[in-house]
Design a protein around this motif. Structure first.
Motif, PDB file in Angstrom:
ATOM      1  N   THR A 183       6.330  14.815  -2.049  1.00 46.75           N
ATOM      2  CA  THR A 183       5.721  13.800  -2.538  1.00 46.75           C
ATOM      3  C   THR A 183       5.894  13.427  -4.118  1.00 46.75           C
ATOM      4  N   ILE A 184       6.703  12.163  -4.525  1.00 42.71           N
ATOM      5  CA  ILE A 184       7.083  11.973  -5.499  1.00 42.71           C
ATOM      6  C   ILE A 184       6.392  10.880  -6.343  1.00 42.71           C
ATOM      7  N   GLY A 185       5.948  11.002  -7.382  1.00 41.29           N
ATOM      8  CA  GLY A 185       4.996   9.898  -8.073  1.00 41.29           C
ATOM      9  C   GLY A 185       5.659   9.786  -9.437  1.00 41.29           C
ATOM     10  N   ASP A 186       5.262   8.539  -9.886  1.00 44.79           N
ATOM     11  CA  ASP A 186       5.505   8.208 -11.400  1.00 44.79           C
ATOM     12  C   ASP A 186       4.272   7.526 -11.899  1.00 44.79           C
ATOM     13  N   GLU A 187       4.460   7.203 -13.197  1.00 40.85           N
ATOM     14  CA  GLU A 187       3.314   6.580 -13.830  1.00 40.85           C
ATOM     15  C   GLU A 187       3.794   5.249 -14.358  1.00 40.85           C
ATOM     16  N   GLY A 188       4.795   4.466 -13.414  1.00 42.14           N
ATOM     17  CA  GLY A 188       4.696   3.201 -13.699  1.00 42.14           C
ATOM     18  C   GLY A 188       3.731   2.303 -13.093  1.00 42.14           C
ATOM     19  N   PRO A 189       4.056   1.019 -13.103  1.00 33.58           N
ATOM     20  CA  PRO A 189       3.187  -0.140 -12.414  1.00 33.58           C
ATOM     21  C   PRO A 189       3.179  -0.239 -11.245  1.00 33.58           C
ATOM     22  N   GLY A 190       4.065   0.424 -10.244  1.00 33.06           N
ATOM     23  CA  GLY A 190       4.254   0.254  -8.901  1.00 33.06           C
ATOM     24  C   GLY A 190       5.311  -0.935  -8.662  1.00 33.06           C
ATOM     25  N   PHE A 191       5.331  -1.106  -7.269  1.00 29.98           N
ATOM     26  CA  PHE A 191       6.347  -2.119  -6.885  1.00 29.98           C
ATOM     27  C   PHE A 191       5.960  -2.470  -5.351  1.00 29.98           C
ATOM     28  N   ASP A 192       6.499  -3.765  -5.114  1.00 35.14           N
ATOM     29  CA  ASP A 192       6.098  -4.102  -3.555  1.00 35.14           C
ATOM     30  C   ASP A 192       7.208  -3.728  -2.794  1.00 35.14           C
ATOM     31  N   TYR A 193       7.079  -2.621  -2.072  1.00 33.31           N
ATOM     32  CA  TYR A 193       8.063  -1.928  -1.353  1.00 33.31           C
ATOM     33  C   TYR A 193       8.240  -2.870   0.055  1.00 33.31           C
ATOM     34  N   ASP A 194       7.529  -3.563   0.600  1.00 29.95           N
ATOM     35  CA  ASP A 194       7.553  -4.526   1.655  1.00 29.95           C
ATOM     36  C   ASP A 194       8.690  -5.670   1.430  1.00 29.95           C
TER      37      ASP A 194
END
Length: 133
Positions: free
Chosen positions: A77-88
């Motif tokens: 499991t790899i996590g970051d502190e960014g805003p995220g993104f639309d992976y779809d």
């Protein structure tokens, strides 16, 4: 299920720490070369994405890596502190107009090298699973 956690500042050089972590896992869990190779490419790709795209290379933000192991599978499991993104809605890296772009293949690679890929938390976390049998 065994679990090991690792946190690294978002610096490109820290990918080496992740590579050693995976090397240690190969020996500890007796991973075969194919699974090990797939893990090395997919996990380092996910960590690079977290550093560059998620945390924008901000050394004050962390990338969190958790490895869980059972007899059937190994999960990262790899996590970051960014805003995220639309992976779809990512562009297809195999489309002719994208073939020569320098980036955009990481998630495509992960999906082909892993047995399961799951995005959580609006794309701020990816789970990569590899079956061991």
């Amino acid at each position: 299920m065994d679990s090991i956690n690792l946190e690294i500042p978002s610096l490109p050089d820290n990918v080496r720490i992740v590579e050693s972590f995976i090397d240690n896992s190969k020996d500890k869990y007796h991973l075969n070369d194919d699974v090990y190779g797939n893990i090395m490419i997919a996990v380092t790709e996910a960590v690079n994405n977290a550093i560059q795209h998620g945390n924008n290379g901000d050394k004050d933000k962390l990338v969190k890596l958790t490895m869980s192991h059972s007899d059937e599978q190994i999960r990262f499991t790899i996590g970051d502190e960014g805003p995220g993104f639309d992976y779809d809605s990512l562009p297809d890296p195999t489309a002719p107009e994208n073939l020569h772009k320098p980036c955009g293949r990481g998630i495509f690679l992960m999906k082909h090298l892993c047995d399961e890929v799951e995005f959580n938390n609006d794309g701020k976390e990816v789970v990569l699973a590899f079956y061991l049998n």
